[in-house]
Design a protein around this motif. Structure first.
Motif, PDB file in Angstrom:
ATOM      1  N   PRO A 281       0.827  -1.214   0.000  1.00  0.00           N
ATOM      2  CA  PRO A 281       0.000   0.000   0.000  1.00  0.00           C
ATOM      3  C   PRO A 281       0.859   1.261   0.000  1.00  0.00           C
ATOM      4  O   PRO A 281       1.885   1.334   0.680  1.00  0.00           O
ATOM      5  N   ARG A 282       0.422   2.254  -0.773  1.00  0.00           N
ATOM      6  CA  ARG A 282       1.175   3.498  -0.883  1.00  0.00           C
ATOM      7  C   ARG A 282       1.355   4.172   0.482  1.00  0.00           C
ATOM      8  O   ARG A 282       2.377   4.807   0.745  1.00  0.00           O
ATOM      9  N   GLU A 283       0.355   4.044   1.355  1.00  0.00           N
ATOM     10  CA  GLU A 283       0.458   4.670   2.673  1.00  0.00           C
ATOM     11  C   GLU A 283       1.627   4.083   3.460  1.00  0.00           C
ATOM     12  O   GLU A 283       2.341   4.793   4.175  1.00  0.00           O
ATOM     13  N   VAL A 284       1.823   2.773   3.326  1.00  0.00           N
ATOM     14  CA  VAL A 284       2.923   2.108   4.026  1.00  0.00           C
ATOM     15  C   VAL A 284       4.262   2.565   3.447  1.00  0.00           C
ATOM     16  O   VAL A 284       5.214   2.851   4.188  1.00  0.00           O
ATOM     17  N   ILE A 285       4.330   2.659   2.123  1.00  0.00           N
ATOM     18  CA  ILE A 285       5.584   3.096   1.496  1.00  0.00           C
ATOM     19  C   ILE A 285       5.924   4.521   1.921  1.00  0.00           C
ATOM     20  O   ILE A 285       7.078   4.832   2.246  1.00  0.00           O
ATOM     21  N   ARG A 286       4.917   5.390   1.927  1.00  0.00           N
ATOM     22  CA  ARG A 286       5.179   6.785   2.314  1.00  0.00           C
ATOM     23  C   ARG A 286       5.675   6.879   3.755  1.00  0.00           C
ATOM     24  O   ARG A 286       6.560   7.680   4.069  1.00  0.00           O
TER      25      ARG A 286
ATOM     26  N   ASN B 127       9.280   8.403   4.690  1.00  0.00           N
ATOM     27  CA  ASN B 127       9.387   9.499   5.660  1.00  0.00           C
ATOM     28  C   ASN B 127      10.353   9.152   6.784  1.00  0.00           C
ATOM     29  O   ASN B 127      11.146   9.991   7.231  1.00  0.00           O
ATOM     30  N   LEU B 128      10.299   7.917   7.245  1.00  0.00           N
ATOM     31  CA  LEU B 128      11.201   7.486   8.313  1.00  0.00           C
ATOM     32  C   LEU B 128      12.655   7.472   7.837  1.00  0.00           C
ATOM     33  O   LEU B 128      13.571   7.789   8.598  1.00  0.00           O
ATOM     34  N   LEU B 129      12.850   7.105   6.583  1.00  0.00           N
ATOM     35  CA  LEU B 129      14.211   7.080   6.039  1.00  0.00           C
ATOM     36  C   LEU B 129      14.810   8.478   5.950  1.00  0.00           C
ATOM     37  O   LEU B 129      15.977   8.701   6.282  1.00  0.00           O
ATOM     38  N   PHE B 130      14.006   9.420   5.479  1.00  0.00           N
ATOM     39  CA  PHE B 130      14.523  10.751   5.161  1.00  0.00           C
ATOM     40  C   PHE B 130      14.434  11.743   6.324  1.00  0.00           C
ATOM     41  O   PHE B 130      15.029  12.817   6.252  1.00  0.00           O
TER      42      PHE B 130
ATOM     43  N   MET C 143       8.120   1.099  -4.472  1.00  0.00           N
ATOM     44  CA  MET C 143       8.824   1.722  -3.351  1.00  0.00           C
ATOM     45  C   MET C 143       9.873   2.715  -3.835  1.00  0.00           C
ATOM     46  O   MET C 143      10.007   3.817  -3.293  1.00  0.00           O
ATOM     47  N   LEU C 144      10.609   2.332  -4.844  1.00  0.00           N
ATOM     48  CA  LEU C 144      11.626   3.227  -5.390  1.00  0.00           C
ATOM     49  C   LEU C 144      10.984   4.493  -5.948  1.00  0.00           C
ATOM     50  O   LEU C 144      11.494   5.604  -5.758  1.00  0.00           O
ATOM     51  N   SER C 145       9.856   4.323  -6.616  1.00  0.00           N
ATOM     52  CA  SER C 145       9.175   5.469  -7.222  1.00  0.00           C
ATOM     53  C   SER C 145       8.674   6.450  -6.171  1.00  0.00           C
ATOM     54  O   SER C 145       8.830   7.669  -6.319  1.00  0.00           O
ATOM     55  N   VAL C 146       8.064   5.935  -5.112  1.00  0.00           N
ATOM     56  CA  VAL C 146       7.552   6.818  -4.057  1.00  0.00           C
ATOM     57  C   VAL C 146       8.697   7.574  -3.399  1.00  0.00           C
ATOM     58  O   VAL C 146       8.584   8.768  -3.097  1.00  0.00           O
TER      59      VAL C 146
ATOM     60  N   MET D 278      17.641   2.163   1.896  1.00  0.00           N
ATOM     61  CA  MET D 278      17.113   0.898   1.381  1.00  0.00           C
ATOM     62  C   MET D 278      15.689   0.692   1.880  1.00  0.00           C
ATOM     63  O   MET D 278      15.337   1.126   2.982  1.00  0.00           O
ATOM     64  N   LEU D 279      14.897   0.026   1.054  1.00  0.00           N
ATOM     65  CA  LEU D 279      13.510  -0.301   1.376  1.00  0.00           C
ATOM     66  C   LEU D 279      13.247  -1.736   0.944  1.00  0.00           C
ATOM     67  O   LEU D 279      13.807  -2.199  -0.049  1.00  0.00           O
ATOM     68  N   SER D 280      12.372  -2.423   1.658  1.00  0.00           N
ATOM     69  CA  SER D 280      12.015  -3.763   1.212  1.00  0.00           C
ATOM     70  C   SER D 280      10.731  -4.234   1.882  1.00  0.00           C
ATOM     71  O   SER D 280      10.507  -3.972   3.062  1.00  0.00           O
ATOM     72  N   ASN D 281       9.917  -4.911   1.103  1.00  0.00           N
ATOM     73  CA  ASN D 281       8.756  -5.623   1.631  1.00  0.00           C
ATOM     74  C   ASN D 281       8.846  -7.054   1.122  1.00  0.00           C
ATOM     75  O   ASN D 281       8.183  -7.423   0.152  1.00  0.00           O
ATOM     76  N   PRO D 282       9.699  -7.870   1.762  1.00  0.00           N
ATOM     77  CA  PRO D 282       9.880  -9.243   1.279  1.00  0.00           C
ATOM     78  C   PRO D 282       8.640 -10.085   1.537  1.00  0.00           C
ATOM     79  O   PRO D 282       7.833  -9.765   2.415  1.00  0.00           O
ATOM     80  N   PRO D 283       8.472 -11.162   0.783  1.00  0.00           N
ATOM     81  CA  PRO D 283       7.311 -12.040   0.998  1.00  0.00           C
ATOM     82  C   PRO D 283       7.358 -12.665   2.386  1.00  0.00           C
ATOM     83  O   PRO D 283       8.422 -13.053   2.870  1.00  0.00           O
ATOM     84  N   PHE D 284       6.207 -12.746   3.031  1.00  0.00           N
ATOM     85  CA  PHE D 284       6.125 -13.302   4.384  1.00  0.00           C
ATOM     86  C   PHE D 284       6.101 -14.830   4.333  1.00  0.00           C
ATOM     87  O   PHE D 284       5.407 -15.430   3.507  1.00  0.00           O
TER      88      PHE D 284
END
Length: 382
Positions: free
Chosen positions: A178-183, A187-190, A216-219, A281-287
């Motif tokens: 979800p875009r909300e999660v990526i944002r 925000n936490l990264l930056f 994720m990269l795009s956001v 770095m960002l990642s949402n690996p498969p659970f």
């Protein structure tokens, strides 16, 4: 046309495919045609200039590639006289002409369509007598960035993949964050680097080892552009799924990124960016996905390289590779003397609690805590 309407319009192509193709196969046709039309629209304004330049440089015996890139104003070009609309003028030879058109792209784009197995899909559509009808549908969609922004296009791809996942009985979460999660993650990264990122001409790198379609990269790129239009974020990633890899690579091309920084393959057994480190770095690996297929390679690296490799602290149980992604990201962090790194990863609850004292999971958690690598753990609603 908004993103939802555009997704629905593109999805309507599925009506043509019913009966001749399984539902699980729709994506293998609709996704590459969507990418093709997007690239087609991007190149349309400079098409005539590129063809003229190609003829001029070829006659002079020069390598035309750098000249064509400059004329196209993009990181790719096409030297075929065809485009999607011109293809509609010769119904009897649509298969041969469409293949010639795709082969006219620069090598990076051809790689994208090879990972879509597009030639195979062209042949199947031609045998079913559907190729012209499907191509015609896409030829009438305007996907130029002036009409459909990169952000909207990314959402369209994610919506299409979500639909394909649903009808294929796959887990949508494997393809969509979800875009909300990526944002929140961005925000936490930056958040602590606003001052640095506001400087003119600043360049930073970001990496996603489970890149998917590049959402994720795009956001992250959009967020930095809002903060500082003069800043540049170089995007790196790796993706295992061929279709997602192809979409991500195409998206990076259109954004002006170096698409070759998106690697294809298994991040664990074939790291596409060995020895590289990144600012963010960002990642949402498969659970809960097991790593048995690459167990031999991972255990070998663990045993022979120890802490000089990625998996020195320990190995989790084979049934869940989430913590392996965590270790992989840690290995990509820059030393503090070089500015350090920050990363955000989405995990389910099990990596926090699975495994007793002395287990692989426990040793990984100990390594993370003893090296003061955790800044925050945030619980998300389910």
């Amino acid at each position: 046309m908004n993103q939802q309407a555009l997704s629905s319009f593109i999805w309507s192509v599925a009506d043509l495919l019913r009966g001749d193709f399984k539902q699980s196969e729709y994506g293998k046709i609709i996704l590459p045609f969507t990418v093709l039309r997007r690239l087609d629209c991007v190149l349309e304004p400079t098409k005539a200039d590129v063809l003229a330049e190609f003829e001029l440089r070829s006659k002079a015996g020069l390598n035309p590639a750098p000249f064509l890139l400059r004329k196209a104003g993009q990181g790719f070009y096409n030297t075929s006289p065809f485009d999607m609309k011109r293809l509609m003028g010769d119904q009897d030879h649509i298969a041969a002409n469409l293949y010639a058109y795709v082969q006219g792209f620069s090598p990076t784009v051809r790689d994208i369509f090879e990972h879509f197995s597009f030639q195979q899909q062209i042949d199947r559509l031609a045998k079913a007598g559907l190729l012209y009808q499907v191509a015609e549908k896409f030829a009438h969609i305007d996907l130029h960035p002036d009409k459909v922004s990169n952000s909207q296009m990314g959402l369209v791809f994610e919506e299409l993949i979500r639909k394909f996942a649903e009808i294929s009985n796959e887990t949508a979460g494997e393809h969509f964050t979800p875009r909300e999660v990526i944002r929140l993650m961005v925000n936490l990264l930056f958040v602590e680097d606003d001052a640095v990122l506001s400087k003119p001409g600043v360049v930073r790198s970001i990496y996603d080892p489970t890149a998917g379609t590049g959402g994720m990269l795009s956001v992250a790129g959009e967020h930095l552009a809002e903060l500082n239009p003069q800043a540049r974020l170089t995007m790196w990633g790796q993706e295992l799924n061929p279709e997602s890899y192809a979409i991500c690579k195409a998206d990076m091309l259109i954004k002006g990124q170096d698409a070759d920084r998106i690697a294809f393959g298994n991040t664990f057994s074939d790291d596409g960016h060995p020895h590289a480190t990144f600012d963010y770095m960002l990642s949402n690996p498969p659970f809960g996905v097991e790593w048995k297929k690459v167990e031999k390679e991972i255990r070998k690296e663990h045993e022979t390289q120890g802490h000089n490799g990625r998996f020195g602290p320990g190995l989790p149980r084979v049934s869940d590779g989430s913590l392996l992604f965590l270790l992989h990201l840690i290995s990509k962090m820059r030393p503090l003397k070089d500015g350090g790194s920050r990363f955000a990863i989405v995990l389910n609850g099990s990596p926090l609690f699975t495994g007793g004292a002395g287990s692989g999971e426990s040793e990984i958690r100990r390594h993370v805590l003893e090296n003061d690598l955790v800044e925050a753990i945030i619980g998300l609603p389910t």
